[in-house]
Design a protein around this motif. Structure first.
Motif, PDB file in Angstrom:
ATOM      1  N   SER A 197      49.148  -2.794  24.540  1.00 56.40           N
ATOM      2  CA  SER A 197      48.850  -4.082  25.173  1.00 56.40           C
ATOM      3  C   SER A 197      47.606  -3.913  26.038  1.00 56.40           C
ATOM      4  CB  SER A 197      50.014  -4.553  26.049  1.00 56.40           C
ATOM      5  OG  SER A 197      51.155  -4.840  25.286  1.00 56.40           O
ATOM      6  N   ILE A 198      46.588  -4.732  25.791  1.00 56.39           N
ATOM      7  CA  ILE A 198      45.352  -4.704  26.586  1.00 56.39           C
ATOM      8  C   ILE A 198      45.426  -5.837  27.601  1.00 56.39           C
ATOM      9  CG2 ILE A 198      42.846  -4.941  26.531  1.00 56.39           C
ATOM     10  CD1 ILE A 198      42.916  -3.775  23.711  1.00 56.39           C
ATOM     11  N   ILE A 199      45.258  -5.504  28.870  1.00 61.87           N
ATOM     12  CA  ILE A 199      45.420  -6.462  29.960  1.00 61.87           C
ATOM     13  C   ILE A 199      44.086  -6.640  30.668  1.00 61.87           C
ATOM     14  CG2 ILE A 199      46.601  -6.902  32.149  1.00 61.87           C
ATOM     15  CD1 ILE A 199      48.868  -5.032  30.964  1.00 61.87           C
ATOM     16  N   ILE A 200      43.619  -7.886  30.744  1.00 59.91           N
ATOM     17  CA  ILE A 200      42.318  -8.194  31.337  1.00 59.91           C
ATOM     18  C   ILE A 200      42.501  -9.181  32.490  1.00 59.91           C
ATOM     19  CG2 ILE A 200      39.992  -9.074  30.918  1.00 59.91           C
ATOM     20  CD1 ILE A 200      40.403  -8.540  27.948  1.00 59.91           C
ATOM     21  N   PRO A 201      42.242  -8.773  33.736  1.00 58.09           N
ATOM     22  CA  PRO A 201      42.268  -9.716  34.859  1.00 58.09           C
ATOM     23  C   PRO A 201      40.947 -10.487  34.912  1.00 58.09           C
ATOM     24  CG  PRO A 201      41.757  -7.534  35.674  1.00 58.09           C
ATOM     25  CD  PRO A 201      41.944  -7.390  34.178  1.00 58.09           C
ATOM     26  N   THR A 202      41.012 -11.786  35.129  1.00 63.93           N
ATOM     27  CA  THR A 202      39.779 -12.587  35.129  1.00 63.93           C
ATOM     28  C   THR A 202      39.737 -13.547  36.309  1.00 63.93           C
ATOM     29  OG1 THR A 202      40.780 -14.292  33.704  1.00 63.93           O
ATOM     30  CG2 THR A 202      39.553 -12.526  32.610  1.00 63.93           C
ATOM     31  N   LEU A 203      38.527 -13.871  36.702  1.00 60.43           N
ATOM     32  CA  LEU A 203      38.239 -14.961  37.631  1.00 60.43           C
ATOM     33  C   LEU A 203      36.777 -15.350  37.412  1.00 60.43           C
ATOM     34  CD1 LEU A 203      39.099 -16.846  39.920  1.00 60.43           C
ATOM     35  CD2 LEU A 203      38.328 -15.101  41.536  1.00 60.43           C
ATOM     36  N   ASN A 204      36.585 -16.476  36.726  1.00 60.50           N
ATOM     37  CA  ASN A 204      35.232 -16.980  36.420  1.00 60.50           C
ATOM     38  C   ASN A 204      34.387 -15.927  35.700  1.00 60.50           C
ATOM     39  OD1 ASN A 204      35.779 -19.487  37.605  1.00 60.50           O
ATOM     40  ND2 ASN A 204      35.167 -18.761  39.634  1.00 60.50           N
ATOM     41  N   GLU A 259      48.502  -6.741  21.379  1.00 63.27           N
ATOM     42  CA  GLU A 259      48.202  -8.008  22.038  1.00 63.27           C
ATOM     43  C   GLU A 259      47.098  -7.806  23.061  1.00 63.27           C
ATOM     44  OE1 GLU A 259      51.742  -9.235  24.102  1.00 63.27           O
ATOM     45  OE2 GLU A 259      51.970  -7.291  25.108  1.00 63.27           O
ATOM     46  N   VAL A 260      46.399  -8.895  23.350  1.00 62.77           N
ATOM     47  CA  VAL A 260      45.424  -8.935  24.433  1.00 62.77           C
ATOM     48  C   VAL A 260      45.897 -10.010  25.401  1.00 62.77           C
ATOM     49  CG1 VAL A 260      43.031  -9.354  25.099  1.00 62.77           C
ATOM     50  CG2 VAL A 260      43.535  -8.198  22.937  1.00 62.77           C
ATOM     51  N   ILE A 261      46.136  -9.612  26.636  1.00 62.16           N
ATOM     52  CA  ILE A 261      46.654 -10.514  27.656  1.00 62.16           C
ATOM     53  C   ILE A 261      45.568 -10.755  28.696  1.00 62.16           C
ATOM     54  CG2 ILE A 261      48.429 -10.871  29.412  1.00 62.16           C
ATOM     55  CD1 ILE A 261      50.201  -8.909  27.882  1.00 62.16           C
ATOM     56  N   VAL A 262      45.184 -12.012  28.868  1.00 66.72           N
ATOM     57  CA  VAL A 262      44.229 -12.397  29.905  1.00 66.72           C
ATOM     58  C   VAL A 262      45.028 -13.003  31.056  1.00 66.72           C
ATOM     59  CG1 VAL A 262      42.355 -13.965  30.525  1.00 66.72           C
ATOM     60  CG2 VAL A 262      42.292 -12.732  28.343  1.00 66.72           C
ATOM     61  N   VAL A 263      44.914 -12.381  32.229  1.00 65.03           N
ATOM     62  CA  VAL A 263      45.627 -12.866  33.413  1.00 65.03           C
ATOM     63  C   VAL A 263      44.589 -13.448  34.363  1.00 65.03           C
ATOM     64  CG1 VAL A 263      47.292 -12.332  35.218  1.00 65.03           C
ATOM     65  CG2 VAL A 263      47.271 -10.978  33.106  1.00 65.03           C
ATOM     66  N   ASP A 264      44.621 -14.764  34.511  1.00 63.26           N
ATOM     67  CA  ASP A 264      43.563 -15.458  35.235  1.00 63.26           C
ATOM     68  C   ASP A 264      43.984 -15.812  36.656  1.00 63.26           C
ATOM     69  OD1 ASP A 264      40.814 -16.732  34.888  1.00 63.26           O
ATOM     70  OD2 ASP A 264      41.983 -18.400  35.706  1.00 63.26           O
ATOM     71  N   GLY A 265      43.047 -15.637  37.578  1.00 65.51           N
ATOM     72  CA  GLY A 265      43.322 -15.891  38.989  1.00 65.51           C
ATOM     73  C   GLY A 265      42.837 -17.227  39.491  1.00 65.51           C
ATOM     74  N   GLY A 266      42.568 -18.184  38.572  1.00 65.67           N
ATOM     75  CA  GLY A 266      42.149 -19.514  39.003  1.00 65.67           C
ATOM     76  C   GLY A 266      40.716 -19.849  38.650  1.00 65.67           C
ATOM     77  N   SER A 267      40.280 -19.494  37.460  1.00 61.53           N
ATOM     78  CA  SER A 267      38.894 -19.734  37.042  1.00 61.53           C
ATOM     79  C   SER A 267      38.585 -21.227  36.980  1.00 61.53           C
ATOM     80  CB  SER A 267      38.644 -19.112  35.665  1.00 61.53           C
ATOM     81  OG  SER A 267      38.703 -17.713  35.726  1.00 61.53           O
ATOM     82  N   THR A 268      37.357 -21.546  37.348  1.00 63.76           N
ATOM     83  CA  THR A 268      36.882 -22.933  37.264  1.00 63.76           C
ATOM     84  C   THR A 268      35.781 -23.087  36.223  1.00 63.76           C
ATOM     85  OG1 THR A 268      35.338 -22.502  39.093  1.00 63.76           O
ATOM     86  CG2 THR A 268      37.488 -23.421  39.663  1.00 63.76           C
TER      87      THR A 268
END
Length: 251
Positions: free
Chosen positions: A11-18, A39-48
């Protein structure tokens, strides 16, 4: 023809924000992994921006985190992951196409608890050789200066997020995952705890990360900041104080 997925699953985990400016390139590279990740999991912190749109376009599993911060977001991704191996990847980092095989082979050794790569900082106009060299050396000197007995006797290393850290899910859970109270150095902190379970191995393979912070600061200032953070962390300075040297983590 793509080769059959090998065990264990990843499992590949990618934290993102903008991260719209970088994420698409990273996800495109992940689509040609051979063998493929589970799987590729994108965990977003509130991107606009268009981060979430890109993640959905590339077929990622998307999790929206109520709290932002790399440690928080990566823990959320790890909790939702189904793979036996967890790979924590920055949104601006490109990995080799045989990433899954490399991780599986490395962790086939039960004495190894965590692995990572050599990080090469590269931008549109230049490769940051000096900064990249320092980033490789600090995995040694941070461990040697502050945990010398473990470095010499147990192969302990201090890896950082740009180096694409990976470990078994059971070991991640056993050591408690990332400390989500830390605004910075969560990667080194996890390495220290995983290092008690086995060896930390840095593979002799390159991953490429954006030089965006180096562009902003300049090479000498960036190297000085990274050096200062590592030294102060080793001396026990709280992460909340270290954060001011590095700016916002997910900017």
């Amino acid at each position: 023809m793509r080769s059959k997925l090998i065990a264990p699953s990843v499992s590949i985990i990618i934290p993102t924000l903008n991260e719209a400016a970088h994420l698409g390139r990273t996800l495109t590279q992940l689509e040609i992994l051979d063998p493929a990740a589970e799987e590729v999991i994108v965990v977003d912190g509130g991107s606009t921006d268009a981060t979430l749109t890109l993640a959905h376009m590339h077929g990622c599993r998307v999790i929206r985190s109520q709290r932002k911060g790399r440690a928080v977001q990566m823990n959320r991704g790890a909790a939702a992951a189904s793979g036996e191996i967890l790979c924590f990847l920055h949104a601006d980092t490109l990995v080799p196409s045989d990433l899954v095989q490399l991780m599986a082979t490395t962790l086939a050794d039960p004495a190894v608890s965590c692995g990572g790569f050599l990080s090469l900082m590269r931008g549109a106009r230049r490769t940051r050789w000096g900064v990249s060299l320092h980033n490789a050396l600090k995995t040694h000197y941070a461990a040697l200066l502050f945990r010398p007995h473990r470095y010499l006797l147990n192969g302990f290393r201090v890896l950082f997020g740009d180096q694409v850290m990976f470990c078994r899910r059971r070991d991640f859970e056993r050591c408690g995952g990332f400390d989500d109270t830390l605004p910075i150095m969560e990667d080194a902190d996890l390495c220290e705890r995983l290092g008690r379970l086995g060896r930390i191995r840095q593979l002799n393979r390159v991953v490429e990360s954006s030089d965006r912070r180096v562009v902003r600061w300049g090479s000498w200032k960036a190297t000085g900041i990274y050096l200062m953070i590592g030294l102060l962390w080793g001396l026990g300075v709280p992460a909340s104080k270290l954060k001011r040297f590095y700016g916002e983590i997910c900017d």
